[in-house]
Design an enzyme around this catalytic site. Structure first.
Site: not given
Length: 348
Positions: A27, A29, A210, A289
């Protein structure tokens, strides 16, 4: 090896162990790995104006109160990406960092609609990212794959359009996902495009649970028929869902520092990663991120273990879960599991 026969590791050596063990990141980005220094370098290279006077001013803007305040600055940062080399440079910077953190396999999300909306062709995006993945295998020993994500705040028709535009490059990505603003955009909004992707033989994942409720996780599983849930931390509010996730071995790609930065949990000590693991779920740790949320893989592992009191047994389980939850073949998985066991043996 199993969690029942993990060699004893002295507590003071645990941070060293966490850094050393091989792991998969599921996971991440890739646009969220754009560090301020690279944003400014690419802005200068491409003649793009950005609304910040310096690297320091941009870093100070990384004070998010929720997902949307993060996304606003995330899209502004992505505006500097115009040429194939820009996408290569961004991915390569992340992959070098991943190698340093002993990430041996990574499945990177990318958001083509973020770029096509600015007139950047899908081919430019995919070719740059894929070239970095190929070089990472040869030069860094890191296996890397791409997952194309649809932006859920846009329409399903727009998702279909970017899918069709991307299909000529089908051999360069392994699956599709669903990201961006969760609340108000339930998974079932994209039922038809996910059905099409399933027909195409693509792997299916989706962000759910989330900030959104457990109901979104149920929809991702039963309507979109995903193989993996990205985030999923709200699942702990629904005992029936927890039982389902454990029984079906559905991986959760949890992102602790992201959850903290976006105020999903008020304190890292209150994160529910231990609850998920103790319930038998295939939970994993990932960076989401990392340029924006203050930590790549090892930093997520180190801070989470320090805050929650997880031990060596949990470390082995989380790394094993990361390989189980990945889209690698059985023989490659065995190689990585053997390396994991060897790393633990060195710390016994």
């Amino acid at each position: 090896m199993s969690t029942n026969n993990i060699p004893h590791v002295a507590p003071e050596r645990l941070p060293e162990l966490l850094k050393a063990i091989p792991k998969a990141e599921l996971h991440m980005h890739i646009e969220g790995s754009l560090e301020p220094e690279l944003i400014f370098a690419l802005a200068q290279r491409n003649g793009v104006s950005i609304p910040y006077a310096s690297v320091e001013e941009l870093r100070k803007a990384y004070a998010f109160t929720n997902l949307q305040t993060f996304l606003d600055i995330y899209y502004a940062g992505a505006s500097v990406l115009l040429q194939e080399q820009d996408f290569y440079d961004m991915a390569w910077a992340y992959l070098e960092r991943a190698a340093t953190d002993n990430v041996v396999h990574t499945e990177m999300f990318f958001d083509p609609q973020t770029h096509t909306a600015r007139g950047v062709p899908v081919k430019t995006v995919i070719d740059g990212l894929h070239r970095a993945c190929v070089d990472a295998k040869d030069q860094l020993g890191v296996s890397a794959a791409l997952i194309l994500c649809f932006l859920r705040h846009l329409s399903e028709e727009e998702a279909f359009a970017v899918l069709e535009e991307s299909l000529p490059y089908r051999d360069k990505f392994i699956g599709v996902g669903l990201d961006s603003s969760e609340v108000g955009h339930p998974p079932e909004k994209f039922a038809r495009v996910f059905a099409r992707c399933r027909e195409l033989g693509l792997h299916l994942v989706a962000h759910a649970g989330e900030e959104g409720p457990p109901a979104y996780v149920w929809s991702a599983l039963d309507v979109l028929k995903v193989e993996r849930i990205d985030h999923g931390v709200q699942s702990s509010k629904d005992p029936a869902l927890m039982a389902r996730l454990a029984k079906d071995r559905v991986p959760l790609t949890v992102c602790p520092l992201s959850n903290l930065k976006l105020c999903v949990f008020p304190d890292l000590k209150q994160h529910n990663i231990r609850t998920l693991l103790d319930a038998g779920l295939v939970a994993t740790i990932n960076s989401d991120d990392p340029a924006y949320f203050g930590g790549y893989m090892n930093e997520n592992w180190l801070q989470t273990f320090a805050a929650t009191g997880l031990d060596a047994r949990h470390a082995w389980q989380l790394a094993a879960n990361s390989f189980e939850g990945s889209f690698i073949d059985a023989s490659t998985r065995k190689v990585y599991m053997d390396r994991l066991d060897q790393a633990f043996a060195q710390f016994a």
